[in-house]
Design a protein around this motif. Structure first.
Motif, PDB file in Angstrom:
ATOM      1  N   TYR A  97      10.319   9.006   3.216  1.00  0.00           N
ATOM      2  CA  TYR A  97       9.917   7.608   3.412  1.00  0.00           C
ATOM      3  C   TYR A  97      11.069   6.808   4.030  1.00  0.00           C
ATOM      4  CZ  TYR A  97       8.967   2.742   1.909  1.00  0.00           C
ATOM      5  OH  TYR A  97       8.787   1.385   1.856  1.00  0.00           O
ATOM      6  N   THR A  98      10.719   5.934   4.962  1.00  0.00           N
ATOM      7  CA  THR A  98      11.675   4.978   5.517  1.00  0.00           C
ATOM      8  C   THR A  98      11.129   3.579   5.308  1.00  0.00           C
ATOM      9  OG1 THR A  98      12.548   6.482   7.196  1.00  0.00           O
ATOM     10  CG2 THR A  98      12.807   4.140   7.593  1.00  0.00           C
ATOM     11  N   ALA A  99      11.906   2.751   4.619  1.00  0.00           N
ATOM     12  CA  ALA A  99      11.478   1.389   4.314  1.00  0.00           C
ATOM     13  C   ALA A  99      11.708   0.471   5.511  1.00  0.00           C
ATOM     14  CB  ALA A  99      12.234   0.869   3.091  1.00  0.00           C
ATOM     15  N   GLN A 100      11.219  -0.769   5.399  1.00  0.00           N
ATOM     16  CA  GLN A 100      11.419  -1.758   6.453  1.00  0.00           C
ATOM     17  C   GLN A 100      12.897  -2.003   6.712  1.00  0.00           C
ATOM     18  OE1 GLN A 100       9.094  -5.056   4.861  1.00  0.00           O
ATOM     19  NE2 GLN A 100       7.650  -4.867   6.551  1.00  0.00           N
ATOM     20  N   VAL A 101      13.670  -2.139   5.621  1.00  0.00           N
ATOM     21  CA  VAL A 101      15.115  -2.328   5.731  1.00  0.00           C
ATOM     22  C   VAL A 101      15.779  -1.054   5.224  1.00  0.00           C
ATOM     23  CG1 VAL A 101      17.097  -3.721   5.046  1.00  0.00           C
ATOM     24  CG2 VAL A 101      14.845  -4.796   5.336  1.00  0.00           C
ATOM     25  N   LEU A 158       0.830  -1.206   0.000  1.00  0.00           N
ATOM     26  CA  LEU A 158       0.000   0.000   0.000  1.00  0.00           C
ATOM     27  C   LEU A 158       0.863   1.254   0.000  1.00  0.00           C
ATOM     28  CD1 LEU A 158      -2.543   1.694   0.284  1.00  0.00           C
ATOM     29  CD2 LEU A 158      -2.513   1.195   2.754  1.00  0.00           C
ATOM     30  N   VAL A 159       1.817   1.367   0.917  1.00  0.00           N
ATOM     31  CA  VAL A 159       2.606   2.601   0.993  1.00  0.00           C
ATOM     32  C   VAL A 159       3.519   2.732  -0.228  1.00  0.00           C
ATOM     33  CG1 VAL A 159       2.480   2.753   3.496  1.00  0.00           C
ATOM     34  CG2 VAL A 159       4.366   1.498   2.456  1.00  0.00           C
ATOM     35  N   ARG A 160       4.038   1.620  -0.723  1.00  0.00           N
ATOM     36  CA  ARG A 160       4.895   1.696  -1.911  1.00  0.00           C
ATOM     37  C   ARG A 160       4.110   2.125  -3.151  1.00  0.00           C
ATOM     38  NH1 ARG A 160       9.304  -3.246  -2.063  1.00  0.00           N
ATOM     39  NH2 ARG A 160      10.531  -2.589  -0.251  1.00  0.00           N
ATOM     40  N   ASP A 192       7.040   0.126   9.318  1.00  0.00           N
ATOM     41  CA  ASP A 192       7.502  -0.715  10.429  1.00  0.00           C
ATOM     42  C   ASP A 192       8.797  -0.183  11.029  1.00  0.00           C
ATOM     43  OD1 ASP A 192       6.971  -2.730  12.149  1.00  0.00           O
ATOM     44  OD2 ASP A 192       7.706  -4.347  10.872  1.00  0.00           O
ATOM     45  N   LEU A 193       8.814   1.124  11.303  1.00  0.00           N
ATOM     46  CA  LEU A 193      10.025   1.781  11.777  1.00  0.00           C
ATOM     47  C   LEU A 193      10.521   1.222  13.105  1.00  0.00           C
ATOM     48  CD1 LEU A 193      12.115   4.122  11.719  1.00  0.00           C
ATOM     49  CD2 LEU A 193      10.406   5.517  12.874  1.00  0.00           C
ATOM     50  N   SER A 194       9.623   0.922  14.024  1.00  0.00           N
ATOM     51  CA  SER A 194      10.032   0.579  15.393  1.00  0.00           C
ATOM     52  C   SER A 194      10.170  -0.916  15.627  1.00  0.00           C
ATOM     53  CB  SER A 194       9.022   1.168  16.380  1.00  0.00           C
ATOM     54  OG  SER A 194       7.722   0.653  16.107  1.00  0.00           O
ATOM     55  N   SER A 195      10.251  -1.719  14.559  1.00  0.00           N
ATOM     56  CA  SER A 195      10.278  -3.178  14.740  1.00  0.00           C
ATOM     57  C   SER A 195      11.523  -3.654  15.476  1.00  0.00           C
ATOM     58  CB  SER A 195      10.199  -3.869  13.374  1.00  0.00           C
ATOM     59  OG  SER A 195      11.298  -3.495  12.562  1.00  0.00           O
ATOM     60  N   ALA A 196      12.630  -2.896  15.387  1.00  0.00           N
ATOM     61  CA  ALA A 196      13.870  -3.316  16.046  1.00  0.00           C
ATOM     62  C   ALA A 196      14.180  -2.476  17.279  1.00  0.00           C
ATOM     63  CB  ALA A 196      15.038  -3.238  15.062  1.00  0.00           C
ATOM     64  N   LEU A 197      13.187  -1.715  17.777  1.00  0.00           N
ATOM     65  CA  LEU A 197      13.415  -0.841  18.922  1.00  0.00           C
ATOM     66  C   LEU A 197      12.891  -1.476  20.205  1.00  0.00           C
ATOM     67  CD1 LEU A 197      12.399   2.649  17.459  1.00  0.00           C
ATOM     68  CD2 LEU A 197      14.597   1.472  17.321  1.00  0.00           C
ATOM     69  N   ASP A 198      13.582  -1.160  21.293  1.00  0.00           N
ATOM     70  CA  ASP A 198      13.058  -1.598  22.582  1.00  0.00           C
ATOM     71  C   ASP A 198      11.877  -0.704  22.953  1.00  0.00           C
ATOM     72  OD1 ASP A 198      14.039   0.709  24.458  1.00  0.00           O
ATOM     73  OD2 ASP A 198      15.810   0.139  23.291  1.00  0.00           O
ATOM     74  N   VAL A 199      11.124  -1.110  23.966  1.00  0.00           N
ATOM     75  CA  VAL A 199       9.876  -0.431  24.318  1.00  0.00           C
ATOM     76  C   VAL A 199      10.118   1.022  24.705  1.00  0.00           C
ATOM     77  CG1 VAL A 199       7.940  -0.406  25.931  1.00  0.00           C
ATOM     78  CG2 VAL A 199       8.801  -2.583  25.046  1.00  0.00           C
ATOM     79  N   GLU A 200      11.173   1.276  25.494  1.00  0.00           N
ATOM     80  CA  GLU A 200      11.424   2.620  25.987  1.00  0.00           C
ATOM     81  C   GLU A 200      11.837   3.555  24.843  1.00  0.00           C
ATOM     82  OE1 GLU A 200      11.713   5.853  28.517  1.00  0.00           O
ATOM     83  OE2 GLU A 200      10.722   3.908  28.718  1.00  0.00           O
TER      84      GLU A 200
END
Length: 585
Positions: free
Chosen positions: A428-432, A392-394, A511-519
């Motif tokens: 835009y920021t992609a998944q990777v 969708l976003v692409r 999916d920017l925050s997929s590799a971020l910790d909760v804080e």
């Protein structure tokens, strides 16, 4: 576009350089006419001095002078040849790159990256080689014509025997055309597969180590190398065989010519000087025959290179491959102006209706998506894996060519989304994230103006301050190929800072925050809301992002299943409840 048409268009691209190159090399190949005549004079002087007008020392001086002139011309010819080849190679690479950069990002290259590298490197080199040898063929043809007239005046029969091998060489080259092209295509394809394998291994070192797959990867790499070795061996063997046919045909003809020449001398119809002239020219004529055969081989192989390069530029006319473009070789390249935000770029509303895209290979994708974004809103797109969120976003941003649908920016229809959704209108920021082996600062700016205040604000919004403080050289730390020196979360936030520094009206996060910790994730969304100076479209299934959303779009099987606030959807949408509860578990 035929191979000959392509060759002619490339010649016309820089006609002055090609003409200069052709003239110089024609003189180089034509110059031996003079030493040949002097050689005849020398041997005639030895056998009958009274029949020669020039003295011995004059003949020797002229021989040395002609050799010096030819040496100078060879140096000049190298200069003209390199300059012409550089421009032809630059044009081909520029046109391929321009086409790739203008295509929708997700489908810009119809082949693997390794295959594309082979197109840019090997196929361009092959084309340069063919055009370069066309100059040699032209110069040698001029020499052959002049020498033919001279030799014909000496002995008709012997002269005809000189040029008979040429007919045999051309015939042999024509007979081997199809197989030459087949083996060259297989060799190029195998080389591209090896290059792609190397690229994949370097890009997935950690994954290979974690999976303990080193042995399997090496076995696959060896198999590809064996395949490449076999393909290149066939290509090289056939090429060398054709060259051998050229050489041996010429050598057999040479031996026959020398035998006939000796008989003519025995009969007294041949002088020593004439025999010397004949043998001297014979060396250059045989070289002409061999090199003319090589040009034919290169020309046939250029057909393979042309097909491969035009296949890289899919869905466009092959003529675009040789379309004239400025190369800026002698003048500095003009830096493109930095984009400046205008009142027209200000986003008040973004309306999308009926947006559809289906992948040709699978038929999956999105269909009939409607959405509305108002100024400073925070919209989250969520759904199961494979539901079409990234598609969708692409498609919205023009990275995939939509099959149908209308996109309106402030009520105005956007005809070319790929050209429109760029800074300062959109970022835009992609998944990777795509990072480069450069400093962290340059990865964030990526050509944007180096404004310290704007850069500091972007770094803070991306929650990068503690990470930069821990790096050995701070912002000047070189992060390695694809940012390998950064963690996954650091790479994502570097890409986010790259978006923020452009101060775009629409920010799209996949999916920017997929590799971020909760804080860290909590701080990132908080700081983004503090700024509240952009409209956000976020692809995420994370609870923190969903909780901040003004509106949530739930996708299922490529269609819009439901939309609303989180509270509304948890009451009315079974799909939303399943997604929410799955995360809680």
């Amino acid at each position: 576009m035929t191979t000959f048409t392509m060759l002619w268009r490339l010649v016309r691209y820089r006609p002055i350089w090609y003409t200069a190159n052709a003239v110089v090399w024609s003189l180089i190949y034509l110059l031996p006419i003079v030493p040949g005549m002097l050689t005849k004079q020398f041997f005639d002087w030895l056998s009958a001095p009274e029949s020669v007008q020039l003295g011995l020392w004059a003949i020797l001086a002229l021989l040395i002078a002609s050799a010096a002139v030819r040496g100078g011309l060879v140096i000049l010819g190298c200069f003209t040849d390199v300059n012409f080849r550089m421009r032809i190679g630059g044009l081909l690479r520029l046109n391929m790159l321009r086409h790739i950069l203008k295509e929708p990002g997700a489908r810009a290259i119809p082949v693997s990256p390794g295959e594309a590298i082979s197109n840019f490197r090997d196929d361009v080199d092959q084309t340069e080689e063919a055009i370069s040898w066309s100059v040699d063929a032209l110069g040698m043809t001029v020499f052959a014509a002049v020498s033919f007239v001279i030799l014909l005046r000496i002995d008709v029969q012997l002269t005809l025997f000189v040029f008979v091998p040429l007919v045999l060489v051309v015939t042999a080259a024509q007979l081997s055309t199809a197989r030459l092209q087949k083996y060259r295509a297989a060799s190029r394809e195998a080389t591209g597969q090896v290059t792609e394998a190397i690229s994949e291994m370097f890009g997935a070192v950690q994954a290979i180590q974690v999976a303990g797959a080193e042995a399997r990867v090496i076995r696959r790499f060896r198999a590809l190398n064996d395949q490449r070795r076999g393909a290149m061996l066939k290509d090289k063997l056939l090429t060398q065989t054709v060259d051998s046919v050229f050489s041996n045909t010429v050598n057999l003809g040479t031996g026959l010519i020398l035998l006939l020449g000796a008989q003519a001398m025995k009969r007294g119809s041949f002088s020593v000087g004439e025999f010397a002239l004949f043998v001297y020219y014979l060396t250059f004529v045989t070289q002409f025959i061999q090199n003319f055969g090589k040009f034919i081989t290169y020309f046939k192989q250029m057909e393979v290179a042309k097909r491969r390069m035009t296949s890289l530029m899919h869905k466009t006319s092959p003529v675009k491959l040789v379309e004239p473009q400025p190369l800026h070789i002698t003048k500095p390249v003009e830096q493109p102006p930095l984009p400046v935000k205008t009142d027209e770029d200000r986003l008040e509303s973004l309306d999308v209706s009926g947006l559809t895209y289906r992948y040709p290979e699978t038929g999956r994708g999105i269909e009939g998506i409607d959405l509305q974004l108002s100024r400073h809103s925070f919209t989250v797109v969520t759904g199961r894996i494979g539901s079409g969120k990234t598609t969708l976003v692409r498609t919205l941003l023009g990275l995939l060519p939509p099959d149908s649908g209308v996109i309106r920016w402030n009520g105005r229809v956007v005809d070319r989304p790929g050209d429109f959704f760029v800074p300062p209108r959109s970022a835009y920021t992609a998944q990777v994230p795509r990072l480069y082996s450069d400093t962290l600062k340059r990865n964030i700016l990526l050509g944007a103006a180096d404004d310290p205040e704007r850069l500091a604000a972007a770094i803070r919004a991306a929650v990068l301050e503690p990470d930069i403080a821990a790096l050995p050289a701070g912002l000047d730390t070189v992060i390695g190929p694809r940012g390998v020196k950064l963690s996954g979360g650091q790479a994502q936030r570097t890409a986010a800072a790259r978006m923020f520094v452009r101060e775009a009206e629409l920010l799209v996060f996949d999916d920017l925050s997929s590799a971020l910790d909760v804080e860290t994730e909590r701080k990132l969304w908080e700081r983004l809301f503090e700024r509240r100076d952009a409209t956000c479209l976020v692809v995420s299934h994370r609870k923190a992002a969903l909780a901040y959303a003004d509106r949530i779009l739930v996708l299922k099987d490529g269609r819009l299943e439901a939309s609303g606030t989180l509270e509304e959807l948890l009451k009315t949408s079974e799909e939303m409840r399943r997604l929410w509860n799955r995360e809680l578990e």
